[in-house]
Enzyme design. Sequence first.
Site, PDB file in Angstrom:
ATOM      1  N   GLN A   1       9.070   2.372  16.698  1.00 11.51           N
ATOM      2  CA  GLN A   1       9.228   0.917  15.638  1.00 11.51           C
ATOM      3  C   GLN A   1      10.477   1.304  15.294  1.00 11.51           C
ATOM      4  O   GLN A   1      12.394   0.503  15.780  1.00 11.51           O
ATOM      5  CB  GLN A   1       8.166   0.678  14.211  1.00 11.51           C
ATOM      6  CG  GLN A   1       8.681   0.139  13.344  1.00 11.51           C
ATOM      7  CD  GLN A   1       7.796  -0.566  12.737  1.00 11.51           C
ATOM      8  OE1 GLN A   1       7.537  -1.270  12.356  1.00 11.51           O
ATOM      9  NE2 GLN A   1       8.056   0.358  11.692  1.00 11.51           N
TER      10      GLN A   1
ATOM     11  N   GLY B   1       5.147   8.712   0.888  1.00 13.19           N
ATOM     12  CA  GLY B   1       6.436   8.683   2.455  1.00 13.19           C
ATOM     13  C   GLY B   1       6.997   7.220   1.955  1.00 13.19           C
ATOM     14  O   GLY B   1       8.390   7.172   2.356  1.00 13.19           O
ATOM     15  N   HIS B   2       6.647   6.190   1.048  1.00 11.08           N
ATOM     16  CA  HIS B   2       7.718   5.289   1.261  1.00 11.08           C
ATOM     17  C   HIS B   2       8.383   5.648  -0.114  1.00 11.08           C
ATOM     18  O   HIS B   2      10.017   5.322  -0.235  1.00 11.08           O
ATOM     19  CB  HIS B   2       6.899   3.839   0.804  1.00 11.08           C
ATOM     20  CG  HIS B   2       6.252   2.995   1.966  1.00 11.08           C
ATOM     21  ND1 HIS B   2       4.533   3.399   1.501  1.00 11.08           N
ATOM     22  CD2 HIS B   2       6.018   2.231   2.778  1.00 11.08           C
ATOM     23  CE1 HIS B   2       4.656   2.389   1.980  1.00 11.08           C
ATOM     24  NE2 HIS B   2       5.998   2.187   3.360  1.00 11.08           N
TER      25      HIS B   2
ATOM     26  N   ARG C   1      -3.060   3.489   6.480  1.00 12.19           N
ATOM     27  CA  ARG C   1      -4.147   3.793   6.734  1.00 12.19           C
ATOM     28  C   ARG C   1      -4.929   4.514   6.241  1.00 12.19           C
ATOM     29  O   ARG C   1      -6.050   4.802   6.369  1.00 12.19           O
ATOM     30  CB  ARG C   1      -3.946   3.299   7.981  1.00 12.19           C
ATOM     31  CG  ARG C   1      -4.088   2.480   8.390  1.00 12.19           C
ATOM     32  CD  ARG C   1      -2.898   2.669   9.961  1.00 12.19           C
ATOM     33  NE  ARG C   1      -2.852   1.824  10.221  1.00 12.19           N
ATOM     34  CZ  ARG C   1      -2.826   0.278  11.322  1.00 12.19           C
ATOM     35  NH1 ARG C   1      -3.769   0.446  11.567  1.00 12.19           N
ATOM     36  NH2 ARG C   1      -2.123  -0.316  12.077  1.00 12.19           N
TER      37      ARG C   1
ATOM     38  N   GLU D   1      10.174   7.662  10.198  1.00  9.65           N
ATOM     39  CA  GLU D   1       9.958   8.311  11.964  1.00  9.65           C
ATOM     40  C   GLU D   1       8.776   8.765  12.153  1.00  9.65           C
ATOM     41  O   GLU D   1       8.032   9.121  12.952  1.00  9.65           O
ATOM     42  CB  GLU D   1      11.009   9.832  12.195  1.00  9.65           C
ATOM     43  CG  GLU D   1      12.683   9.436  11.870  1.00  9.65           C
ATOM     44  CD  GLU D   1      13.142  11.012  12.112  1.00  9.65           C
ATOM     45  OE1 GLU D   1      12.515  12.052  12.313  1.00  9.65           O
ATOM     46  OE2 GLU D   1      14.113  10.689  12.597  1.00  9.65           O
ATOM     47  N   LYS D   2       7.613   8.249  11.374  1.00 14.43           N
ATOM     48  CA  LYS D   2       6.522   8.074  11.395  1.00 14.43           C
ATOM     49  C   LYS D   2       5.860   7.184  12.941  1.00 14.43           C
ATOM     50  O   LYS D   2       5.441   7.442  13.773  1.00 14.43           O
ATOM     51  CB  LYS D   2       4.826   8.375  10.701  1.00 14.43           C
ATOM     52  CG  LYS D   2       3.782   8.499  11.292  1.00 14.43           C
ATOM     53  CD  LYS D   2       2.952   7.782  10.289  1.00 14.43           C
ATOM     54  CE  LYS D   2       2.874   6.876   9.746  1.00 14.43           C
ATOM     55  NZ  LYS D   2       2.480   5.381  10.795  1.00 14.43           N
TER      56      LYS D   2
ATOM     57  N   ALA E   1       0.945  -1.222   0.028  1.00 16.43           N
ATOM     58  CA  ALA E   1       0.331   0.121  -0.120  1.00 16.43           C
ATOM     59  C   ALA E   1       0.832   1.194  -0.173  1.00 16.43           C
ATOM     60  O   ALA E   1       1.215   2.591   1.131  1.00 16.43           O
ATOM     61  CB  ALA E   1      -1.150  -0.275   1.051  1.00 16.43           C
ATOM     62  N   LEU E   2       1.674   1.229  -1.398  1.00 16.12           N
ATOM     63  CA  LEU E   2       2.788   2.015  -0.727  1.00 16.12           C
ATOM     64  C   LEU E   2       1.987   3.318  -0.949  1.00 16.12           C
ATOM     65  O   LEU E   2       1.057   3.722  -2.075  1.00 16.12           O
ATOM     66  CB  LEU E   2       3.745   1.856  -1.604  1.00 16.12           C
ATOM     67  CG  LEU E   2       4.516   0.795  -1.573  1.00 16.12           C
ATOM     68  CD1 LEU E   2       5.726   0.885  -2.844  1.00 16.12           C
ATOM     69  CD2 LEU E   2       5.072   0.464   0.073  1.00 16.12           C
ATOM     70  N   HIS E   3       2.925   4.426  -0.313  1.00 21.98           N
ATOM     71  CA  HIS E   3       2.828   6.017  -0.784  1.00 21.98           C
ATOM     72  C   HIS E   3       3.476   6.473  -1.148  1.00 21.98           C
ATOM     73  O   HIS E   3       4.985   6.074  -0.485  1.00 21.98           O
ATOM     74  CB  HIS E   3       1.697   6.484   0.747  1.00 21.98           C
ATOM     75  CG  HIS E   3       2.163   6.472   1.337  1.00 21.98           C
ATOM     76  ND1 HIS E   3       3.525   6.701   1.909  1.00 21.98           N
ATOM     77  CD2 HIS E   3       2.058   5.606   2.908  1.00 21.98           C
ATOM     78  CE1 HIS E   3       3.500   6.471   3.630  1.00 21.98           C
ATOM     79  NE2 HIS E   3       2.859   5.301   3.072  1.00 21.98           N
TER      80      HIS E   3
HETATM   81  O1  PAF Z   1       6.254  -0.544   9.129  1.00 22.52           O
HETATM   82  C1  PAF Z   1       6.439  -1.022   8.484  1.00 22.52           C
HETATM   83  O2  PAF Z   1       5.072  -1.536   7.292  1.00 22.52           O
HETATM   84  C2  PAF Z   1       5.829  -2.514   8.908  1.00 22.52           C
HETATM   85  O3  PAF Z   1       5.886  -2.790  10.423  1.00 22.52           O
HETATM   86  C3  PAF Z   1       7.316  -3.526   8.215  1.00 22.52           C
HETATM   87  C4  PAF Z   1       8.598  -2.341   9.293  1.00 22.52           C
HETATM   88  C5  PAF Z   1       7.722  -3.044   7.050  1.00 22.52           C
HETATM   89  C6  PAF Z   1       7.831  -4.331   9.724  1.00 22.52           C
HETATM   90  O4  PAF Z   1       6.430  -5.422   8.728  1.00 22.52           O
END
Ligand code: PAF
Length: 279
Positions: A153, A35-36, A187, A148-149, A31-33
């Site tokens: 994590q 940010g990616h 999301r 950093e969002k 679900a790339l956007h």
């Molecule tokens: O941030 C995400 O999209 C996920 O938590 C990750 C790092 C790909 C691990 O499934």
Amino acid sequence: MKVFYTKVALNTYLDTHKKNKQIGFIPTMGALHEGHLSLLKKCNEENDISVVSIFVNPTQFDNPADLLKYPKTFQDDTKILESAQCDVLFAPDVKEIYAENITATSFDFEGLEHEMEGRFRIGHFDGVGTVVKRLFEIVAPNKAYFGEKDFQQLQIVKKMTQKQQLPLEVKGCNIHRAKNGLAMSSRNSRLTKAHLKAAPFIFKTLQKVKMKFETEAPNTIIEWVEKEFEKQSLLTLEYFTIADEKTLKNIKNKDEKTQYRAFIAVFAGEIRLIDNIQI
Ligand code: PAF
């Protein structure tokens, strides 16, 4: 762009390049956007080969309904990556990563896992740690990029990499925002029109928090944020906190040497959004 679905195929390809090329890696759940894409841009600048993985990791979803509803847009993602000069896409299925045992390993992230998201999403970070460790072992990159969002994590992945002595550098990248300030997230595509319109209030509030932090006490700011969200009919505050960036522990007394960050989680209808700001 090369697309691989198995570890063997990916490694056969990467092994021929590893000796003399820097490999950069961006793990994603698709679900790339934009940010990616900002992570991919940085990865392309700093490496010879950019690998992106798309894997919706079942063990990090504390809510099974959330996993089922997670947007799956593989065809579109492939096109987006191709046009953004991604070299390699790794898209394993669940069996390829977990074999028959779809469970998370339990990690000790030295307390980072018990704060904020850890309180509200039980087991989430064990799931993240499990899959990221496996992906790091499979891809064996020189550098890996995280937004950093998901700041908690990012800190947890850094801690895991250090504790497991994995030979790579984990890099955090600035939050990518829409013009109205809303942090980019997969999301967001599930928000209703009304919630999409309401959601920029989250970042507007964080910006005000940053200003208030110069003169006001943390508890006063927390109360103010809670009251601001009570006035919002479409947004429900789950938590707001101000924490030490390194330990992620709630601030007690401000001190000059510590770097702080404000963290927030909000429900916009049934969609949970998180954001943060350095203050
Ligand atoms: O941030 C995400 O999209 C996920 O938590 C990750 C790092 C790909 C691990 O499934």
